[in-house]
Design a protein around this motif. Structure first.
Motif, short mmCIF file in Angstrom:
data_model
loop_
_atom_site.label_atom_id
_atom_site.label_comp_id
_atom_site.label_asym_id
_atom_site.label_seq_id
_atom_site.Cartn_x
_atom_site.Cartn_y
_atom_site.Cartn_z
N THR A 161 0.96 -1.10 -0.06
CA THR A 161 0.02 -0.05 0.05
C THR A 161 0.92 1.19 -0.04
N TRP A 162 0.56 2.08 -0.79
CA TRP A 162 1.20 3.36 -1.04
C TRP A 162 1.26 4.35 0.41
N VAL A 163 2.20 4.96 0.85
CA VAL A 163 2.17 5.74 2.02
C VAL A 163 2.78 7.15 1.66
N GLY A 164 2.39 8.05 2.26
CA GLY A 164 2.90 9.63 2.08
C GLY A 164 4.30 9.83 2.45
N ILE A 165 5.40 8.95 1.90
CA ILE A 165 6.58 9.35 2.00
C ILE A 165 7.33 9.18 0.96
N SER A 166 8.48 10.03 0.70
CA SER A 166 9.35 9.95 -0.60
C SER A 166 10.54 10.48 -0.32
N ASP A 167 11.64 10.34 -1.02
CA ASP A 167 12.87 11.19 -1.19
C ASP A 167 13.03 11.85 -2.37
N GLU A 168 12.01 12.15 -2.91
CA GLU A 168 12.08 12.76 -4.26
C GLU A 168 12.78 14.15 -4.47
N GLU A 169 12.50 14.89 -3.28
CA GLU A 169 13.39 16.39 -3.19
C GLU A 169 14.76 15.90 -3.28
N LYS A 170 15.18 15.24 -2.25
CA LYS A 170 16.68 14.96 -2.09
C LYS A 170 17.01 13.55 -1.94
N GLU A 171 17.85 12.76 -2.82
CA GLU A 171 18.10 11.52 -2.80
C GLU A 171 18.47 11.15 -1.22
N GLY A 172 17.68 10.20 -0.80
CA GLY A 172 18.15 9.42 0.61
C GLY A 172 17.68 10.16 1.87
N GLU A 173 16.96 11.22 1.49
CA GLU A 173 16.63 12.20 2.67
C GLU A 173 14.88 11.96 2.58
N GLY B 88 15.69 -3.25 7.64
CA GLY B 88 16.41 -2.18 8.43
C GLY B 88 16.89 -0.94 7.57
N SER B 89 16.63 -1.01 6.32
CA SER B 89 17.11 0.28 5.55
C SER B 89 16.23 0.20 4.34
N PRO B 90 16.19 1.13 3.46
CA PRO B 90 15.45 1.15 2.22
C PRO B 90 16.05 0.62 1.07
N GLN B 91 15.65 -0.26 0.54
CA GLN B 91 16.16 -1.24 -0.25
C GLN B 91 16.33 -0.32 -1.81
N ASP B 92 17.51 -0.47 -2.46
CA ASP B 92 17.49 0.16 -3.78
C ASP B 92 17.16 1.60 -3.54
N GLY B 93 17.68 2.52 -2.65
CA GLY B 93 17.31 3.55 -2.38
C GLY B 93 17.90 4.70 -3.43
N THR B 94 18.79 4.16 -4.14
CA THR B 94 19.38 5.22 -5.15
C THR B 94 18.54 5.35 -6.46
N SER B 95 17.74 4.47 -6.71
CA SER B 95 17.04 4.43 -7.98
C SER B 95 15.51 4.46 -7.62
N PHE B 96 14.90 4.05 -6.56
CA PHE B 96 13.65 4.23 -6.22
C PHE B 96 13.25 5.38 -5.10
N ASP C 271 9.80 2.17 -7.50
CA ASP C 271 9.44 3.07 -8.50
C ASP C 271 8.08 3.71 -8.25
N CYS C 272 8.12 5.23 -8.40
CA CYS C 272 6.98 5.74 -8.04
C CYS C 272 5.90 5.75 -9.14
N LYS C 273 6.36 5.18 -10.44
CA LYS C 273 5.34 4.85 -11.27
C LYS C 273 4.40 3.41 -11.30
N LYS C 274 4.96 2.61 -10.44
CA LYS C 274 4.33 1.42 -10.23
C LYS C 274 2.98 1.40 -9.58
N LEU C 275 1.95 0.60 -10.22
CA LEU C 275 0.70 0.64 -9.95
C LEU C 275 0.18 -0.35 -8.84
N GLN C 276 -0.17 0.31 -7.64
CA GLN C 276 -0.73 -0.46 -6.59
C GLN C 276 -1.69 0.25 -5.71
N PRO C 277 -2.37 -0.55 -4.91
CA PRO C 277 -3.07 0.15 -3.93
C PRO C 277 -2.56 1.04 -3.07
#
Length: 244
Positions: free
Chosen positions: A167-179, A199-207, A225-231
């Motif tokens: 389920t998508w949640v309202g969190i991302s690091d789009e403004e600054k990678e890793g933050e 324990g940490s976000p997987q593939d954080g450098t690309s997603f 990936d933010c374009k992934k389709l999910q509930p």
């Protein structure tokens, strides 16, 4: 966001205190050794309701005749020649008239959720929730994570493998990678549920976009990936909504 209005719960607490004190004062006898305690607490839950609780306790010699005329729960106990009367009650007050749309469900008496029966990208999910005056789900505690899981488990599933666990949640690091930040600009660590799978976000450098997963019964957050389709779940927070 308007400042919380506290005058009504405070007034209730003061009024209840006056009632108890006056009731006992009328029945007191001069020189009688007694104890009388009142405890009043007030809090505001996530649905915007003020919960004002009070507890009154009086200790006096055994066989002393007293009557209390008030509609509360009373219990009595005796020990070493003393009887303890305990009165408890709870008053609930809401100073909000603004309510979520009718298709939002009050879950566990704390959260207003809606789970649209569709899979969309993270950005489309965020936009859909905001059109309702709500926001994309943000989990604030381990208890809420369990609530979300139970809520999702009893809802109809989409066909195929999409939407079974994530389920998508309202969190991302789009403004600054890793933050990672919430959609409100708050640090990820401030949400109260900074629990990553592994324990940490997987593939954080690309997603960049965060989702909540219950895969194999494990509760936690991960990125994809933010374009992934999910509930997704929209969360309506009364405390963030205007009152009229």
């Amino acid at each position: 966001m308007a400042a919380p209005h506290r005058s009504l719960p405070l007034y209730c607490a003061v009024l209840l205190t006056m009632i108890f004190c006056n009731s006992y004062a009328l029945a007191e006898k001069c020189g009688l050794n007694t104890e009388f305690n009142i405890i009043v607490t007030s809090r505001r839950n996530r649905t915007g309701h003020w919960i004002t609780s009070f507890e009154a306790e009086k200790t006096e010699p055994t066989r002393t005749s007293k009557e209390i005329s008030i509609n509360v729960t009373q219990s009595t106990s005796s020990c070493h020649g003393l009887e303890t009367y305990k009165l408890t009650s709870t008053a609930t007050v809401s100073n909000h008239v603004f309510r979520p749309p009718s298709d939002y469900e009050l879950v566990d008496e704390q959260y207003y959720y809606k789970l649209p029966h569709v899979a969309v990208s993270w950005h489309d999910a965020r936009t859909t929730c905001e059109k309702d005056g709500a926001h994309l789900l943000i989990i604030n505690s381990e208890d809420e994570a369990l609530t979300v899981k139970r809520y999702r488990d009893r809802k109809p599933k989409l066909s195929g493998d999409v939407g079974i666990h994530d389920t998508w949640v309202g969190i991302s690091d789009e403004e600054k990678e890793g933050e990672f930040k919430t959609i409100f600009g708050q640090p990820f660590a401030s949400t109260g549920y900074p629990k990553w799978q592994g324990g940490s976000p997987q593939d954080g450098t690309s997603f960049n976009c965060v989702y909540f997963s219950t895969w194999k019964g494990y509760l936690g957050l991960a990125v994809r990936d933010c374009k992934k389709l999910q509930p997704f779940i929209c969360e309506f927070d009364v405390l963030l909504s205007p009152s009229s």
